[in-house]
Design a protein around this motif. Structure first.
Motif, PDB file in Angstrom:
ATOM      1  N   THR A   1       0.839  -1.206   0.000  1.00  0.00           N
ATOM      2  CA  THR A   1       0.000   0.000   0.000  1.00  0.00           C
ATOM      3  C   THR A   1       0.867   1.248   0.000  1.00  0.00           C
ATOM      4  OG1 THR A   1      -0.161  -0.004   2.409  1.00  0.00           O
ATOM      5  CG2 THR A   1      -1.922  -1.094   1.219  1.00  0.00           C
ATOM      6  N   THR A   2       0.351   2.268  -0.671  1.00  0.00           N
ATOM      7  CA  THR A   2       1.008   3.576  -0.667  1.00  0.00           C
ATOM      8  C   THR A   2      -0.006   4.699  -0.441  1.00  0.00           C
ATOM      9  OG1 THR A   2       0.777   3.848  -3.071  1.00  0.00           O
ATOM     10  CG2 THR A   2       2.821   2.833  -2.277  1.00  0.00           C
ATOM     11  N   ASN A   3      -1.285   4.399  -0.570  1.00  0.00           N
ATOM     12  CA  ASN A   3      -2.303   5.448  -0.524  1.00  0.00           C
ATOM     13  C   ASN A   3      -2.336   6.206   0.798  1.00  0.00           C
ATOM     14  OD1 ASN A   3      -3.318   3.145   0.743  1.00  0.00           O
ATOM     15  ND2 ASN A   3      -5.433   3.627   0.208  1.00  0.00           N
ATOM     16  N   TYR A   4      -1.945   5.555   1.894  1.00  0.00           N
ATOM     17  CA  TYR A   4      -1.958   6.227   3.191  1.00  0.00           C
ATOM     18  C   TYR A   4      -0.971   7.401   3.223  1.00  0.00           C
ATOM     19  CZ  TYR A   4       2.464   3.987   4.318  1.00  0.00           C
ATOM     20  OH  TYR A   4       3.784   3.594   4.299  1.00  0.00           O
ATOM     21  N   ILE A   5       0.080   7.334   2.421  1.00  0.00           N
ATOM     22  CA  ILE A   5       1.082   8.414   2.410  1.00  0.00           C
ATOM     23  C   ILE A   5       0.421   9.713   1.951  1.00  0.00           C
ATOM     24  CG2 ILE A   5       3.219   9.241   1.336  1.00  0.00           C
ATOM     25  CD1 ILE A   5       3.976   6.227   1.047  1.00  0.00           C
ATOM     26  N   LYS A   6      -0.270   9.640   0.820  1.00  0.00           N
ATOM     27  CA  LYS A   6      -0.941  10.822   0.282  1.00  0.00           C
ATOM     28  C   LYS A   6      -2.047  11.292   1.220  1.00  0.00           C
ATOM     29  CE  LYS A   6      -3.342  12.595  -3.762  1.00  0.00           C
ATOM     30  NZ  LYS A   6      -3.926  12.299  -5.057  1.00  0.00           N
ATOM     31  N   ARG A   7      -2.855  10.347   1.697  1.00  0.00           N
ATOM     32  CA  ARG A   7      -3.974  10.693   2.581  1.00  0.00           C
ATOM     33  C   ARG A   7      -3.481  11.395   3.851  1.00  0.00           C
ATOM     34  NH1 ARG A   7      -5.710   5.678   4.410  1.00  0.00           N
ATOM     35  NH2 ARG A   7      -4.251   6.013   6.100  1.00  0.00           N
ATOM     36  N   ASP A   8      -2.478  10.810   4.508  1.00  0.00           N
ATOM     37  CA  ASP A   8      -1.985  11.386   5.759  1.00  0.00           C
ATOM     38  C   ASP A   8      -1.298  12.733   5.546  1.00  0.00           C
ATOM     39  OD1 ASP A   8      -2.963   9.065   6.857  1.00  0.00           O
ATOM     40  OD2 ASP A   8      -1.007   8.228   7.391  1.00  0.00           O
ATOM     41  N   ALA A   9      -0.493  12.835   4.488  1.00  0.00           N
ATOM     42  CA  ALA A   9       0.216  14.097   4.219  1.00  0.00           C
ATOM     43  C   ALA A   9      -0.765  15.206   3.877  1.00  0.00           C
ATOM     44  CB  ALA A   9       1.227  13.905   3.094  1.00  0.00           C
ATOM     45  N   GLU A  10      -1.718  14.915   3.000  1.00  0.00           N
ATOM     46  CA  GLU A  10      -2.695  15.941   2.627  1.00  0.00           C
ATOM     47  C   GLU A  10      -3.555  16.356   3.811  1.00  0.00           C
ATOM     48  OE1 GLU A  10      -4.688  14.298  -0.804  1.00  0.00           O
ATOM     49  OE2 GLU A  10      -3.169  15.113  -2.166  1.00  0.00           O
ATOM     50  N   SER A  11      -3.889  15.393   4.668  1.00  0.00           N
ATOM     51  CA  SER A  11      -4.682  15.704   5.852  1.00  0.00           C
ATOM     52  C   SER A  11      -3.911  16.623   6.792  1.00  0.00           C
ATOM     53  CB  SER A  11      -5.063  14.409   6.569  1.00  0.00           C
ATOM     54  OG  SER A  11      -5.725  14.685   7.771  1.00  0.00           O
ATOM     55  N   THR A  12      -2.639  16.363   6.976  1.00  0.00           N
ATOM     56  CA  THR A  12      -1.800  17.207   7.836  1.00  0.00           C
ATOM     57  C   THR A  12      -1.701  18.614   7.265  1.00  0.00           C
ATOM     58  OG1 THR A  12      -0.529  15.318   8.639  1.00  0.00           O
ATOM     59  CG2 THR A  12       0.515  17.489   8.817  1.00  0.00           C
ATOM     60  N   ILE A  13      -1.408  18.708   5.979  1.00  0.00           N
ATOM     61  CA  ILE A  13      -1.263  20.022   5.335  1.00  0.00           C
ATOM     62  C   ILE A  13      -2.571  20.804   5.427  1.00  0.00           C
ATOM     63  CG2 ILE A  13      -0.920  21.179   3.114  1.00  0.00           C
ATOM     64  CD1 ILE A  13       1.091  18.833   2.481  1.00  0.00           C
ATOM     65  N   LYS A  14      -3.668  20.148   5.088  1.00  0.00           N
ATOM     66  CA  LYS A  14      -4.972  20.812   5.127  1.00  0.00           C
ATOM     67  C   LYS A  14      -5.317  21.239   6.551  1.00  0.00           C
ATOM     68  CE  LYS A  14      -9.746  20.190   3.662  1.00  0.00           C
ATOM     69  NZ  LYS A  14     -10.723  19.270   3.064  1.00  0.00           N
ATOM     70  N   GLY A  15      -5.013  20.368   7.511  1.00  0.00           N
ATOM     71  CA  GLY A  15      -5.303  20.693   8.908  1.00  0.00           C
ATOM     72  C   GLY A  15      -4.550  21.922   9.373  1.00  0.00           C
TER      73      GLY A  15
END
Length: 178
Positions: free
Chosen positions: A84-98
């Protein structure tokens, strides 16, 4: 009477000391192994991700870093493998957006003309530095993200299997974007 208690205590301790190895050896957990290898996506090392091995519902996983991984504690047997790699994008984008949408982010710098104590000023600086460090870390993580086909994320659909044997194992994996 005290001598009897002392002897009895010694006998109990001796019994426990002798029986612990017997019980623990007879009830040992399932055998496991270590697997190391590489993961490539369309011929190039996968910069980051997670690889998982599942045997009869039990499994272990590890991080992929610069195309290499090591997973410890993998059950012995025929393993189904997922990447899996999708968690990388999800977690990074969530942090940036937050961080970008956090109303308190505007409070990380004191209002113009505010009279602050040195401690308050130091607190604002620390919060600002922490937010910037988290943002930078998330942006760096996002650079390592490479999408892969959804089928590789499901051990039942990935088509990746490996016979895990006792000792050290090596398993190189190739995934694709499509």
């Amino acid at each position: 009477m005290q001598q009897l208690r002392a002897r009895l205590s010694c006998l109990v301790l001796l019994f426990v000391a002798l029986m612990v190895p017997v019980f623990s050896s007879g009830c040992g957990g399932a055998a496991t192994a270590e697997i190391s290898g590489t993961v490539k996506r369309d011929g190039e090392p996968l910069p980051a991700g997670r690889i998982s091995f599942t045997v009869d519902g039990k499994g272990a996983s590890g991080q992929i870093v610069n195309g290499a991984y090591t997973v410890k504690g993998v059950p012995i047997g025929q393993a189904k493998v997922s990447v899996t790699t999708n968690y990388i994008k999800r977690d990074a984008e969530s942090t940036i957006k937050g961080i970008q949408n956090d109303p308190s982010a505007r409070m990380r710098t004191p209002p113009p003309g505010a009279k602050l104590t040195p401690e308050q000023r130091q607190m604002f600086q620390k919060q600002s530095q922490e937010a910037m460090a988290a943002m930078k870390k998330a942006q760096e993580a996002l650079k390592t993200y490479r999408p892969i086909s959804a089928r590789f994320m499901d051990p039942e659909k990935s088509g990746l299997t490996y016979e895990v044997k006792k000792g050290d194992n090596t398993f190189d994996v190739t995934v694709s974007a499509k």
